[in-house]
Motif scaffolding. Structure first.
Motif, PDB file in Angstrom:
ATOM      1  N   GLN A  21      29.472  47.118  61.721  1.00  0.00           N
ATOM      2  CA  GLN A  21      28.659  47.197  63.049  1.00  0.00           C
ATOM      3  C   GLN A  21      29.646  47.312  64.249  1.00  0.00           C
ATOM      4  N   THR A  22      30.751  46.634  63.979  1.00  0.00           N
ATOM      5  CA  THR A  22      31.791  46.305  65.133  1.00  0.00           C
ATOM      6  C   THR A  22      33.139  46.458  64.430  1.00  0.00           C
ATOM      7  N   PRO A  23      33.955  47.228  65.930  1.00  0.00           N
ATOM      8  CA  PRO A  23      35.297  47.254  65.621  1.00  0.00           C
ATOM      9  C   PRO A  23      35.872  45.473  65.544  1.00  0.00           C
ATOM     10  N   LEU A  24      37.175  45.644  65.119  1.00  0.00           N
ATOM     11  CA  LEU A  24      37.735  44.358  64.786  1.00  0.00           C
ATOM     12  C   LEU A  24      39.234  44.207  65.438  1.00  0.00           C
ATOM     13  N   ARG A  25      39.527  43.413  65.992  1.00  0.00           N
ATOM     14  CA  ARG A  25      41.168  43.353  66.311  1.00  0.00           C
ATOM     15  C   ARG A  25      41.790  42.736  65.189  1.00  0.00           C
ATOM     16  N   SER A  26      43.234  43.311  64.880  1.00  0.00           N
ATOM     17  CA  SER A  26      44.002  42.857  64.192  1.00  0.00           C
ATOM     18  C   SER A  26      44.382  41.347  64.037  1.00  0.00           C
ATOM     19  N   LEU A  27      44.213  40.666  65.042  1.00  0.00           N
ATOM     20  CA  LEU A  27      44.586  39.233  64.926  1.00  0.00           C
ATOM     21  C   LEU A  27      43.215  38.618  64.455  1.00  0.00           C
ATOM     22  N   ASP A  28      42.078  38.957  64.567  1.00  0.00           N
ATOM     23  CA  ASP A  28      40.565  38.668  64.040  1.00  0.00           C
ATOM     24  C   ASP A  28      41.162  38.610  62.411  1.00  0.00           C
ATOM     25  N   VAL A  29      41.192  40.004  62.033  1.00  0.00           N
ATOM     26  CA  VAL A  29      41.651  40.135  60.616  1.00  0.00           C
ATOM     27  C   VAL A  29      42.547  39.123  59.908  1.00  0.00           C
ATOM     28  N   GLN A  30      43.598  38.995  60.892  1.00  0.00           N
ATOM     29  CA  GLN A  30      44.686  38.087  60.279  1.00  0.00           C
ATOM     30  C   GLN A  30      44.174  36.462  60.080  1.00  0.00           C
ATOM     31  N   ALA A  31      43.427  35.993  61.100  1.00  0.00           N
ATOM     32  CA  ALA A  31      42.736  35.000  60.850  1.00  0.00           C
ATOM     33  C   ALA A  31      41.823  34.728  59.869  1.00  0.00           C
ATOM     34  N   MET A  32      40.971  35.881  59.554  1.00  0.00           N
ATOM     35  CA  MET A  32      40.009  35.872  58.272  1.00  0.00           C
ATOM     36  C   MET A  32      40.784  35.798  57.132  1.00  0.00           C
ATOM     37  N   CYS A  33      41.860  36.629  56.993  1.00  0.00           N
ATOM     38  CA  CYS A  33      42.713  36.668  55.595  1.00  0.00           C
ATOM     39  C   CYS A  33      43.248  35.094  55.318  1.00  0.00           C
ATOM     40  N   LEU A  34      43.765  34.445  56.568  1.00  0.00           N
ATOM     41  CA  LEU A  34      44.323  33.288  56.454  1.00  0.00           C
ATOM     42  C   LEU A  34      43.411  32.184  55.574  1.00  0.00           C
ATOM     43  N   VAL A  35      42.173  32.277  56.411  1.00  0.00           N
ATOM     44  CA  VAL A  35      41.098  31.147  55.833  1.00  0.00           C
ATOM     45  C   VAL A  35      40.767  31.892  54.453  1.00  0.00           C
ATOM     46  N   TYR A  36      40.880  32.934  53.997  1.00  0.00           N
ATOM     47  CA  TYR A  36      40.285  33.373  53.025  1.00  0.00           C
ATOM     48  C   TYR A  36      41.486  33.050  51.963  1.00  0.00           C
TER      49      TYR A  36
ATOM     50  N   PRO B 273      46.741  37.503  50.037  1.00  0.00           N
ATOM     51  CA  PRO B 273      47.963  37.670  50.025  1.00  0.00           C
ATOM     52  C   PRO B 273      48.596  38.396  51.227  1.00  0.00           C
ATOM     53  N   ALA B 274      49.853  38.428  51.405  1.00  0.00           N
ATOM     54  CA  ALA B 274      50.565  38.801  52.869  1.00  0.00           C
ATOM     55  C   ALA B 274      50.533  40.247  52.767  1.00  0.00           C
ATOM     56  N   ASP B 275      50.470  41.083  51.597  1.00  0.00           N
ATOM     57  CA  ASP B 275      50.482  42.538  51.382  1.00  0.00           C
ATOM     58  C   ASP B 275      49.010  42.968  51.903  1.00  0.00           C
ATOM     59  N   LEU B 276      47.974  42.344  51.586  1.00  0.00           N
ATOM     60  CA  LEU B 276      46.792  42.873  51.620  1.00  0.00           C
ATOM     61  C   LEU B 276      46.434  42.214  53.092  1.00  0.00           C
ATOM     62  N   THR B 277      46.856  41.292  53.567  1.00  0.00           N
ATOM     63  CA  THR B 277      46.413  41.099  54.943  1.00  0.00           C
ATOM     64  C   THR B 277      47.141  42.066  56.086  1.00  0.00           C
ATOM     65  N   GLU B 278      48.296  42.643  55.577  1.00  0.00           N
ATOM     66  CA  GLU B 278      48.901  43.561  56.418  1.00  0.00           C
ATOM     67  C   GLU B 278      48.331  44.926  56.350  1.00  0.00           C
ATOM     68  N   ALA B 279      47.579  45.065  55.098  1.00  0.00           N
ATOM     69  CA  ALA B 279      47.135  46.404  55.049  1.00  0.00           C
ATOM     70  C   ALA B 279      45.663  46.367  55.777  1.00  0.00           C
ATOM     71  N   LEU B 280      44.993  45.421  55.551  1.00  0.00           N
ATOM     72  CA  LEU B 280      43.647  45.321  56.389  1.00  0.00           C
ATOM     73  C   LEU B 280      43.970  45.249  57.945  1.00  0.00           C
ATOM     74  N   MET B 281      45.017  44.620  58.344  1.00  0.00           N
ATOM     75  CA  MET B 281      45.275  44.551  59.803  1.00  0.00           C
ATOM     76  C   MET B 281      45.584  46.007  60.259  1.00  0.00           C
ATOM     77  N   GLY B 282      46.060  46.674  59.686  1.00  0.00           N
ATOM     78  CA  GLY B 282      46.272  48.230  59.976  1.00  0.00           C
ATOM     79  C   GLY B 282      45.087  48.992  59.783  1.00  0.00           C
ATOM     80  N   LEU B 283      44.193  48.604  58.928  1.00  0.00           N
ATOM     81  CA  LEU B 283      42.859  49.358  58.930  1.00  0.00           C
ATOM     82  C   LEU B 283      42.032  48.883  60.100  1.00  0.00           C
ATOM     83  N   ALA B 284      42.308  47.690  60.613  1.00  0.00           N
ATOM     84  CA  ALA B 284      41.591  47.306  61.776  1.00  0.00           C
ATOM     85  C   ALA B 284      41.848  48.135  63.091  1.00  0.00           C
TER      86      ALA B 284
END
Length: 295
Positions: A51-66, A69-80
């Motif tokens: 429902q909402t756009p997301l900043r790359s830094l927020d995605v990075q924070a979520m991936c860290l909590v979850y 892996p680094a490659d998936l985190t990078e891919a999802l930050m790009g998608l953000a």
């Protein structure tokens, strides 16, 4: 900001599903994850449902909590970054109903639509005059400028049915009630039904009518709905899961669980088979249009 045919809707939903899956794998509830991230549960829900756009830094924070892996985190930050893209409907931001931009983006991205209308002509098949009467009735006291903007938005959405490249395939079933409900008076209805007869002749559009004589069928209990299906990737995987949209008086409902979609698929199949075939439906549409013209 880059413009895209589907705007940010599809990337937002894809990102939300990936983040939800990561949270589930980490065995965290929405409440627990929100607490760790110092966010509200409402924000978590908006993110995971696209429902909402997301900043790359927020995605990075979520991936860290979850523990992603680094490659998936990078891919999802790009998608953000893609979740901030704007579709053509951004120009109607001052009049588009709250949350409806999500549906417009999905509709634009869909390869096919199966639509059932039990009381009104679906938006993709409405004429200017018919749409104007519905919106004016739905929003009492709406300003003329806002009314004009909402009508233009509704008509602009219809271009996906006639675009030169990959026009959307539409199968629509209308209750006979839709034809006989005099929205806007005889002239508006005569023009609306003539438009239905015209678009029914397009190769990517099929329209059927469920007559009163059909009696009880699934559409009597489902109410109006749309089933959206999306293009396949080169690997034969849908770019988005099939989604059901049911429009209500206070907002829309999105369903994409396999069991839910199967139930609506079965309902639409029943409605379709209960209806008159395309030729008989066209004859009924033309007959009712003629009665309005005489009136």
């Amino acid at each position: 900001m880059a413009e895209g045919p589907t705007g940010s809707t599809v990337p937002r939903r894809q990102l939300g599903r990936n983040l939800r899956d990561l949270r589930n794998r980490a065995r965290l509830t929405v409440r627990a994850a929100a607490k760790k991230l110092e966010w509200s549960e409402a924000k978590m829900w908006r993110i995971e449902t696209g429902q909402t756009p997301l900043r790359s830094l927020d995605v990075q924070a979520m991936c860290l909590v979850y523990g992603a892996p680094a490659d998936l985190t990078e891919a999802l930050m790009g998608l953000a970054k893609e979740t901030k893209a704007r579709g053509w409907w951004h120009a109607y931001g001052d009049v588009i109903p709250e949350g409806f931009d999500v549906y417009v983006g999905l509709e634009e991205a869909a390869e096919s639509l199966s639509v059932y209308g039990n009381d009104l002509v679906p938006g993709l098949l409405q004429t200017d005059g018919y749409a104007r009467e519905i919106i004016r009735t739905h929003i009492r006291g709406i300003a003329d400028a806002d009314l004009d903007g909402r009508v233009r938005l509704r008509i602009e959405r219809q271009s996906l049915l006639t675009r030169a490249t990959d026009p959307t395939v539409l199968r629509a079933v209308l209750s006979e009630t839709v034809l006989r409900r005099p929205v806007g008076g005889p002239k508006v209805m005569a023009r609306q039904l003539a438009h239905l007869a015209y678009v029914a002749g397009l190769p990517n559009i099929s329209i059927r009518v469920t007559p009163f004589a059909a009696g009880m069928h699934s559409g009597v209990t489902t109410g109006p709905f749309v089933i959206l299906r999306f293009p396949l990737t080169g690997d034969g995987v849908a770019t988005e899961p099939p989604t059901v949209y049911a429009d209500g008086y206070t907002g829309g409902l999105y369903l994409d669980k396999e069991r839910e979609v199967q139930q609506y698929d079965a309902a639409f199949a029943d409605i379709w088979e209960t209806s008159l075939d395309e030729q008989a439906s066209l004859r009924l549409i033309s007959e009712v249009a003629g009665s309005y013209e005489k009136g």
